[in-house]
Enzyme design. Structure first.
Site, PDB file in Angstrom:
ATOM      1  N   VAL A 184      18.004  21.718 124.120  1.00 20.19           N
ATOM      2  CA  VAL A 184      16.780  22.498 123.904  1.00 20.19           C
ATOM      3  C   VAL A 184      16.399  22.428 122.432  1.00 20.19           C
ATOM      4  CG1 VAL A 184      15.691  24.762 124.098  1.00 20.19           C
ATOM      5  CG2 VAL A 184      17.420  24.059 125.779  1.00 20.19           C
ATOM      6  N   ALA A 196      21.719  22.365 120.704  1.00 20.50           N
ATOM      7  CA  ALA A 196      20.518  22.715 119.950  1.00 20.50           C
ATOM      8  C   ALA A 196      19.928  21.442 119.360  1.00 20.50           C
ATOM      9  CB  ALA A 196      20.858  23.708 118.840  1.00 20.50           C
ATOM     10  N   LYS A 197      18.711  21.119 119.742  1.00 26.65           N
ATOM     11  CA  LYS A 197      18.034  19.943 119.193  1.00 26.65           C
ATOM     12  C   LYS A 197      17.364  20.330 117.871  1.00 26.65           C
ATOM     13  CE  LYS A 197      15.684  17.049 121.672  1.00 26.65           C
ATOM     14  NZ  LYS A 197      14.646  16.523 122.594  1.00 26.65           N
ATOM     15  N   ILE A 198      17.741  19.617 116.817  1.00 32.29           N
ATOM     16  CA  ILE A 198      17.269  19.939 115.481  1.00 32.29           C
ATOM     17  C   ILE A 198      16.523  18.748 114.890  1.00 32.29           C
ATOM     18  CG2 ILE A 198      17.953  20.622 113.159  1.00 32.29           C
ATOM     19  CD1 ILE A 198      18.519  22.749 115.255  1.00 32.29           C
TER      20      ILE A 198
END
Length: 221
Positions: free
Chosen positions: A57, A86-88
């Site tokens: 996400v 966590a997509k950063i």
């Protein structure tokens, strides 16, 4: 290679999970916009569908500390139902956020990667996955497959634990050529996943088998 579905369309994911060996699902703000749904509505649906698999996400915050707060909230919602990442995006704040997230025990996918060196820096920062964009590089007269190949080679050469999650595909051939680089995984749209698993000659062969065997297979079951 591991395959993930790059979509937030619940119907598409349900269809794929019926037969396709998906390892998970990836999302981003653009994908959510295509569904015209709020994250608060779609995230619980994705969690229920992808239970036990990876769920990547993307964070929307622009500051590192806020990215961490955002990711902690999403992880709380996901709980232990999915393998949460966590997509950063790898802005300055994104690079700063990666080690902060890792200290919190949150897995990270560094996204919006367009160069070999960006991927290496993200790996050194602690990213679990890097997501280079293949077709977007091709669209600016660059070489997306070549960039993925360079990343894979460097990760192997330097014994880095970070894995490559190739993204942004428009053709099955792009997926095919990424596979040949030794890339660990790819996140692919529903349409392309359907295309890569099928072939018209397969359909013809199955139809022929059915016709030829319909009067010969006489063992009841």
């Amino acid at each position: 290679m591991y395959y993930l579905a790059d979509t937030a369309n619940i119907e598409e994911i349900e269809k794929l999970l019926y037969y396709f060996p998906l390892e998970g699902v990836t999302t981003n703000p653009t994908i959510l916009a295509a569904e015209n749904k709020k994250l608060s509505q779609i995230l619980p649906e994705l969690i229920n569908l992808v239970e036990g698999k990876m769920l990547h996400v993307q964070m929307i915050s622009n500051k590192a500390e806020r990215m961490v707060d955002e990711a902690k909230k999403y992880r709380e919602i996901v709980a232990d139902k999915c393998d949460f990442y966590a997509k950063i995006p790898i802005s300055k704040e994104g690079f700063r956020a990666i080690p902060l997230l890792k200290k919190e025990g949150i897995k990270v996918t560094a996204t919006a990667i367009f160069t070999h060196l960006q991927a290496l820096v993200a790996a050194r920062a602690g990213a679990d996955f890097v997501a280079p964009y293949v077709n977007r590089l091709d669209n600016i007269s660059s070489h997306g497959i070549e960039v993925v190949g360079h990343i894979v080679k460097s990760f192997n050469d330097f014994s880095l634990p970070t894995k490559v999650l190739a993204a942004s595909f428009k053709t099955v051939d792009q997926v095919h050529r990424v596979t040949l680089t030794g890339c660990y995984s790819a996140t692919i749209s529903y349409e392309l996943l359907e295309r890569l698993r099928s072939h018209p000659m397969t359909d013809t062969s199955v139809a022929t088998f059915t016709k030829d065997g319909e009067d010969l297979y006489d063992i009841p079951f």
